[in-house]
Design a protein around this motif. Structure first.
Motif, PDB file in Angstrom:
ATOM      1  N   ALA A 110      47.714  35.708  36.933  1.00 36.27           N
ATOM      2  CA  ALA A 110      47.934  34.826  35.792  1.00 36.27           C
ATOM      3  C   ALA A 110      48.734  35.507  34.690  1.00 36.27           C
ATOM      4  N   GLY A 111      49.081  36.775  34.914  1.00 38.05           N
ATOM      5  CA  GLY A 111      49.915  37.483  33.950  1.00 38.05           C
ATOM      6  C   GLY A 111      49.159  38.235  32.880  1.00 38.05           C
ATOM      7  N   THR A 112      47.861  38.418  33.058  1.00 38.52           N
ATOM      8  CA  THR A 112      47.056  39.167  32.094  1.00 38.52           C
ATOM      9  C   THR A 112      46.776  40.565  32.639  1.00 38.52           C
ATOM     10  N   PRO A 113      47.111  41.608  31.891  1.00 41.57           N
ATOM     11  CA  PRO A 113      46.844  42.970  32.359  1.00 41.57           C
ATOM     12  C   PRO A 113      45.361  43.199  32.638  1.00 41.57           C
ATOM     13  N   LEU A 114      45.090  43.915  33.731  1.00 45.45           N
ATOM     14  CA  LEU A 114      43.727  44.278  34.109  1.00 45.45           C
ATOM     15  C   LEU A 114      43.614  45.790  34.090  1.00 45.45           C
ATOM     16  N   VAL A 115      42.595  46.290  33.397  1.00 48.43           N
ATOM     17  CA  VAL A 115      42.366  47.732  33.301  1.00 48.43           C
ATOM     18  C   VAL A 115      40.944  48.039  33.737  1.00 48.43           C
ATOM     19  N   LEU A 116      40.783  48.934  34.696  1.00 46.54           N
ATOM     20  CA  LEU A 116      39.449  49.411  35.059  1.00 46.54           C
ATOM     21  C   LEU A 116      39.059  50.503  34.073  1.00 46.54           C
ATOM     22  N   VAL A 117      37.877  50.374  33.492  1.00 46.78           N
ATOM     23  CA  VAL A 117      37.367  51.354  32.532  1.00 46.78           C
ATOM     24  C   VAL A 117      36.033  51.827  33.073  1.00 46.78           C
ATOM     25  N   THR A 118      36.008  53.025  33.612  1.00 51.07           N
ATOM     26  CA  THR A 118      34.829  53.428  34.373  1.00 51.07           C
ATOM     27  C   THR A 118      34.421  54.869  34.110  1.00 51.07           C
ATOM     28  N   ASN A 119      33.109  55.083  34.025  1.00 54.56           N
ATOM     29  CA  ASN A 119      32.559  56.435  34.026  1.00 54.56           C
ATOM     30  C   ASN A 119      32.537  56.881  35.480  1.00 54.56           C
ATOM     31  N   ALA A 120      33.469  57.737  35.847  1.00 56.25           N
ATOM     32  CA  ALA A 120      33.692  58.062  37.253  1.00 56.25           C
ATOM     33  C   ALA A 120      33.877  59.561  37.444  1.00 56.25           C
TER      34      ALA A 120
END
Length: 209
Positions: A110-120
């Motif tokens: 849909a054109g919206t940036p996706l960012v994974l934010v994870t304690n990894a």
């Protein structure tokens, strides 16, 4: 011009939202050793052991050895059994929730940036490859790589910056309330994840397309 999208970026946690671990074998080993279910997890996720791992200061192997040492320290189990438990826990199989993955892929479509934010851990990139999710997000903000972990405000600021979005234009998804509250304190919209249905409303702007 009014922005027709409700958010300029979606920031999403990984574990217990997208990725889930199967610790059934660890539970079996604990029962055989006369330990209460969750004993190994409690040791592994104690701040003194888990903290350095999530900040990239120790490796998974070092963490595994520390878990074994702690389990064997008070004589609850033998060193050999402690090592078996620690390695089974650290090597627990994991899988991705296909329903959640499909919804998040539609966010990007849909054109919206996706960012994974994870304690990894430092193994995150390999884990994403193993899950077939190396291409899921536009950006991945891993605590082990940036040296700061949720709920520290800096990791949220890093994530919003990589998305090119103001904090008050970000949707943040996580299974832990303390992480959501930290995001909301910066002006983000928080979603407490418990099951895929929790995402239907917040992601309707992308799912309805």
């Amino acid at each position: 011009m009014t922005n027709s999208k409700p958010y300029d970026a979606v920031l999403c946690d990984l574990d217990n939202v997208i990725r889930f671990y199967d610790t059934a074998y660890v539970t079996e080993l604990e029962a055989a050793a006369g330990l209460a279910p969750g004993t190994t997890s409690s040791v592994a996720f104690a701040p003194a052991l888990d903290g350095p791992l999530l900040l990239g200061r120790t490796t998974r192997e070092e963490w595994t050895r520390a878990i074994a040492a702690e389990l064997a320290q008070d004589g609850r189990v033998s060193p050999a059994r402690a090592d078996e438990l620690a390695r089974a826990f650290a090597g627990s199989p994991f899988s991705a929730d296909g329903t959640v993955v499909a919804m998040l892929r539609r966010v990007r479509a849909a054109g919206t940036p996706l960012v994974l934010v994870t304690n990894a851990t430092l193994d995150l990139e390999d884990d994403l490859e193993a899950l077939g999710l190396a291409d899921l997000a536009d950006h991945v903000v891993s605590s082990a790589r940036v040296g700061v972990a949720k709920p520290d405000r800096e990791i949220y600021e890093i994530a919003a910056g990589r998305a090119g979005a103001a904090a008050d234009r970000c949707l943040f998804i996580d299974d832990r309330l303390e992480n959501i509250e930290a995001a909301e304190a910066l002006g983000m919209t928080g979603v407490h994840y418990r099951e895929p249905a929790d995402l239907h409303g917040p992601l309707a702007f992308a799912l309805a397309r």
